[in-house]
Design an enzyme around this catalytic site. Structure first.
Site, mmCIF file in Angstrom:
data_model
loop_
_atom_site.group_PDB
_atom_site.id
_atom_site.type_symbol
_atom_site.label_atom_id
_atom_site.label_comp_id
_atom_site.label_asym_id
_atom_site.label_seq_id
_atom_site.Cartn_x
_atom_site.Cartn_y
_atom_site.Cartn_z
ATOM 1 N N LYS A 52 43.410 43.121 42.975
ATOM 2 C CA LYS A 52 42.024 42.789 42.603
ATOM 3 C C LYS A 52 41.159 42.702 43.868
ATOM 4 C CE LYS A 52 43.476 40.512 38.349
ATOM 5 N NZ LYS A 52 43.759 39.287 37.585
ATOM 6 N N GLN B 288 44.280 33.012 38.625
ATOM 7 C CA GLN B 288 45.358 33.873 38.125
ATOM 8 C C GLN B 288 46.336 33.054 37.274
ATOM 9 O OE1 GLN B 288 45.285 37.168 38.466
ATOM 10 N NE2 GLN B 288 47.191 37.507 37.376
ATOM 11 N N ASP C 178 36.889 36.404 33.611
ATOM 12 C CA ASP C 178 38.074 36.701 32.803
ATOM 13 C C ASP C 178 37.765 36.581 31.309
ATOM 14 O OD1 ASP C 178 40.470 37.464 34.095
ATOM 15 O OD2 ASP C 178 40.735 35.451 34.918
HETATM 16 N N1 GUN Z 1 47.506 36.954 34.167
HETATM 17 C C1 GUN Z 1 47.799 38.096 33.494
HETATM 18 N N2 GUN Z 1 46.660 38.767 33.191
HETATM 19 C C2 GUN Z 1 45.640 38.034 33.699
HETATM 20 C C3 GUN Z 1 44.221 38.223 33.712
HETATM 21 O O1 GUN Z 1 43.660 39.194 33.189
HETATM 22 N N3 GUN Z 1 43.514 37.251 34.344
HETATM 23 C C4 GUN Z 1 44.102 36.170 34.917
HETATM 24 N N4 GUN Z 1 43.311 35.253 35.491
HETATM 25 N N5 GUN Z 1 45.412 35.969 34.902
HETATM 26 C C5 GUN Z 1 46.169 36.909 34.307
#
Ligand code: GUN
Length: 293
Positions: A52, A96, A119
């Protein structure tokens, strides 16, 4: 059969975003800023967050990565989120998941200012999604919509089967596919661990979204001729022959499914890349909203 290549579709999204950030820089303005928080050192989470951050750089976004120890007190994490909430130079905040067991995930999500919740996990944003109001669409479902759009996959009136009911993928995906939006208007069946006759339900689907995290779960006999197969699975399976010691496996048996499918996403190189595209687009939206208000 069409391979729904995430490299191609995400590159198109990222090129547009890069042009936007370059225009901002030319105008002497700052660019969108994503703040990511990673708690502990889960291998998969490390990889995703690093990707990311790298993608932010590639598209001219600012990024901040905060790493906290796995045994950090919950309030330290909450305070960090509040600091980002109050920082006008941060547009998007991402924590995350998954988080260590002693941390209340719901409390963490609810602490993020909904206007910076790129998110789309905050209950206020989920409510808006359900009601068809403007919101942040969670990155993976958003990425899938962008993929369907890029490859002109028709959805109106189709039977879509979503396997998996997580808050991150399956549940929002089922809502979006049933919504009155360009990549929606499907008749949706949401399958989960208690679904009976799952195989025969899938065998009637025009579109399957597999998001349960079980390698090779969708087999050839579950794929109707002409079906579109979206594989969200990214499970690490041991592989001593690979340098890393593991391989990434999707939820779909690609070889079997490709026999009948009209289009299919590869793993890796499919939905995973689109998730990042969705996240970047949300961060740009958050930036634009902050600068219009
Ligand atoms: N863990 C797995 N997929 C995601 C996501 O799209 N965002 C976040 N913050 N954690 C994740």
């Amino acid at each position: 059969m069409l391979v729904l290549d995430g490299k191609i579709a995400s590159a198109a999204v990222k090129a547009t975003l890069l042009a936007q950030t370059q225009a901002l820089k030319t105008a002497g303005k700052r660019t969108p800023h994503l703040a990511a928080i990673l708690v502990g050192n889960n291998g998969a989470s490390e990889t995703y967050v690093a990707s990311k951050v790298k993608n932010c750089e590639e598209t001219g976004f600012e990024s901040t990565l905060v790493r906290l120890d796995a045994d950090i007190a919950e309030n330290v994490l909450l305070e960090k989120i509040i600091e980002f909430n109050n920082n006008p130079l941060v547009d998007g905040i991402l924590v995350q998941l998954p988080l260590p067991k002693h941390i209340d995930e719901a409390k963490v999500i609810e602490t993020i200012n909904p206007s910076k919740d790129v998110d789309g996990f905050h209950p206020a944003n989920v409510g808006r999604l359900v009601q068809g109001l403007p919101t942040f669409i969670p990155a993976t479902p958003y990425g899938i919509l962008l993929m369907l759009e890029h490859f002109n996959i028709p959805t109106k009136g189709k039977n879509a089967v979503v396997i998996g009911r997580s808050n991150i993928v399956g549940r929002p995906m089922s809502i979006l596919l049933s919504s009155n939006i360009p990549q929606g208007n499907c008749t949706v069946t949401l399958c989960h661990s208690h679904t009976t006759h799952l195989k025969s339900i899938c065998a009637q689907a025009d579109i399957i979204v597999a998001a349960l995290g079980a390698p090779n779960f969708v087999t050839g006999d579950m794929v109707k001729p002409g079906a579109v197969i979206i594989d969200v699975g990214i499970t690490r399976v041991e592989d001593p022959t690979s340098k890393k010691g593991f391989r990434i496996k999707g939820d779909v048996n690609y070889e079997e499914a490709s026999v009948n499918a009209s289009a299919i996403t590869p793993v890796p190189g499919g939905v995973g890349l689109m998730t990042i595209a969705g996240l970047l687009k949300n961060t740009m939206k958050a930036y634009e909203a902050a600068h219009l208000s």
